[in-house]
Design an enzyme around this catalytic site. Structure first.
Site, PDB file in Angstrom:
ATOM      1  N   HIS A  16      -1.501   0.374   2.007  1.00 35.11           N
ATOM      2  CA  HIS A  16      -1.209   0.052   0.606  1.00 35.11           C
ATOM      3  C   HIS A  16      -1.307   1.292  -0.282  1.00 35.11           C
ATOM      4  CE1 HIS A  16      -2.556  -1.396  -3.450  1.00 35.11           C
ATOM      5  NE2 HIS A  16      -1.459  -2.113  -3.302  1.00 35.11           N
TER       6      HIS A  16
ATOM      7  N   GLU B 154       1.817   3.252   0.072  1.00 32.43           N
ATOM      8  CA  GLU B 154       2.893   2.603  -0.697  1.00 32.43           C
ATOM      9  C   GLU B 154       2.868   3.082  -2.144  1.00 32.43           C
ATOM     10  OE1 GLU B 154       3.419  -1.085  -3.353  1.00 32.43           O
ATOM     11  OE2 GLU B 154       2.515  -1.702  -1.457  1.00 32.43           O
ATOM     12  N   HIS B 155       1.687   3.107  -2.745  1.00 32.18           N
ATOM     13  CA  HIS B 155       1.552   3.568  -4.124  1.00 32.18           C
ATOM     14  C   HIS B 155       1.961   5.028  -4.272  1.00 32.18           C
ATOM     15  CE1 HIS B 155      -0.866   0.514  -6.585  1.00 32.18           C
ATOM     16  NE2 HIS B 155      -0.535  -0.115  -5.473  1.00 32.18           N
TER      17      HIS B 155
ATOM     18  N   GLU C 256      -6.751  -2.812  -9.433  1.00 32.25           N
ATOM     19  CA  GLU C 256      -6.010  -3.894  -8.792  1.00 32.25           C
ATOM     20  C   GLU C 256      -6.945  -4.769  -7.962  1.00 32.25           C
ATOM     21  OE1 GLU C 256      -1.970  -4.417  -6.014  1.00 32.25           O
ATOM     22  OE2 GLU C 256      -2.805  -2.427  -6.407  1.00 32.25           O
TER      23      GLU C 256
END
Length: 421
Positions: free
Chosen positions: A48, A51-52, A128
């Site tokens: 993840h 991805e960012h 998040e």
């Protein structure tokens, strides 16, 4: 499928395309068959995080410049990470598709992972994590996964944890990406209106990748009888009942979709009509399936106040037992079948849906089904198949359970649901 083609490059990258001339746009997605379940415990959150980082600028353009280029052509670009895959995708008018592809491939191959950007994005991801932790409907699901897949990477959150994210710097993330973004795990999927030049550009970009030895994904299995409870000062308690269920590639997935639709798929479903409309025990109740390559579970979710929790849990069990014993009526089958077919047909009216459909099938090792084949899959479901799958699924000795809120004792829930002690 309108005009489906598949091309496998010598290094193992698969390029899928479906030409839909009636459209004025196209969607291209780069799918990587790796997600959080391929991480070690101290790597949790890496997929993840990467991805960012691919949105934080490349060797040619800053993040702001990339965003400006995409806005200038009226395009859209986004990404997501799951437990089993990561996807980066862009959508643009066919006249600007090559520009969108250049931006997307620039992100994928030329991301900088600059130290300052890594630090900034770590803070964004921690926020998040906090956002999802504050939502009890997300938390109850996350804790369920941790319980039923304990000892497996599937138990860990996709976003990772502060303790695992804090040691990840740019070089570390680059190395992780190099080790996991390998050709044999990559699918490029393109659907909509495009010309052959775009296909050749995709092939040129991905042909440069070096073939690498594949890595193994650790197997996982559902853990029956697990109970996880988390106290939170909420107005409602959030509950999930979970039974072991089908894998992602199980051919009975059409039967399961009909089963879930009738049991808890909408306002006309058994659970909604019984638990909410007739008894008034909750505001929301529904069922859903979660499937992975080697395991899966069937969940029933509801949110109720503490005082009605026991009655709601017992009523859900009663409704599921009645469903299993009696099966479904022909009227329910027909209604669920038409609902499912309508969702498929309306959903497949976009290029993005076609792009997703092709890529997900490829990651499962399957050929994408045509619309006619999907419709036939639903048309062939029988009442007997639904009842047989219900009997296989709803075995109370396999039930696991998660609750978040002003929860009671584990014994209370086991008693209300008839779970073994």
């Amino acid at each position: 499928m309108y005009n489906y083609q598949e091309r496998v490059l010598p290094n193992g990258v698969r390029i899928l395309s479906e030409h839909i001339p009636a459209m004025s746009s196209a969607t291209v997605g780069i799918w990587v068959g790796t997600g959080s379940r391929d991480e070690l415990a101290n790597q949790n959150g890496a997929a993840h995080y990467i991805e960012h980082m691919l949105f934080k600028g490349t060797t040619r353009y800053s993040a702001a410049e990339m965003a400006g280029r995409m806005d200038a052509i009226g395009g859209q670009i986004n990404a997501f990470t799951t437990k089993e895959c990561t996807c980066f995708y862009a959508r643009a008018l066919n006249t600007h598709l090559r520009e969108a592809l250049d931006i997307l491939c620039g992100m994928f191959f030329e991301a900088k992972f600059a130290p300052r950007d890594v630090e900034t994005e770590r803070g964004v991801i921690l926020e998040e994590i906090g956002m999802y932790s504050d939502d009890p409907s997300d938390l109850v699901s996350e804790r369920l996964a941790a319980a039923i897949y304990r000892g497996s990477p599937l138990a860990r959150p996709i976003l990772g944890k502060k303790s695992t994210l804090e040691h990840m710097d740019g070089d570390w993330l680059k190395n992780y990406k190099e080790e996991h973004y390998i050709p044999s795990r990559i699918v490029v999927s393109l659907a909509g209106c495009f010309d052959d030049a775009v296909m050749e550009e995709i092939a040129q970009h991905f042909s440069a990748m070096e073939e690498k030895a594949p890595f193994k994904t650790k197997p996982a299995a559902f853990r029956s009888g697990a109970v996880t409870l988390k106290k939170r000062p909420t107005e409602q308690n959030h509950l999930i009942l979970a039974f072991p269920s089908l894998t992602d590639a199980d051919p009975r997935r059409f039967v399961m979709q009909i089963l879930s639709s009738v049991l808890g798929g909408g306002m006309s479903s058994r659970l909604f009509q019984d638990i909410r409309e007739e008894r008034g025990l909750c505001y929301n109740v529904y069922s859903y399936g979660t499937a992975y390559q080697d395991t899966g579970f069937f969940g029933i979710y509801t949110a109720v106040n503490r005082e009605q929790e026991g009655a709601a849990a017992a009523a859900i069990r009663e409704a599921v037992e009645r469903f299993t014993q009696e099966g479904i009526t022909q009227e329910e089958l027909d209604r669920a079948r038409e609902l499912s077919k309508a969702n498929v047909l309306m959903g497949m009216e976009s290029g993005s849906a076609h792009m997703n459909h092709m890529a997900r099938a490829a990651l499962r090792g399957e050929q994408p089904m045509t619309t006619d084949e999907i419709i036939e899959g639903y048309n062939s479901v029988t009442r007997e198949q639904v009842r047989a799958l219900a009997e296989e699924t709803f075995r109370w000795e396999t039930l696991s359970f998660s609750a978040v809120g002003r929860v009671g004792s584990e014994e209370e829930y086991r008693t209300a649901l008839g779970m073994p002690g």
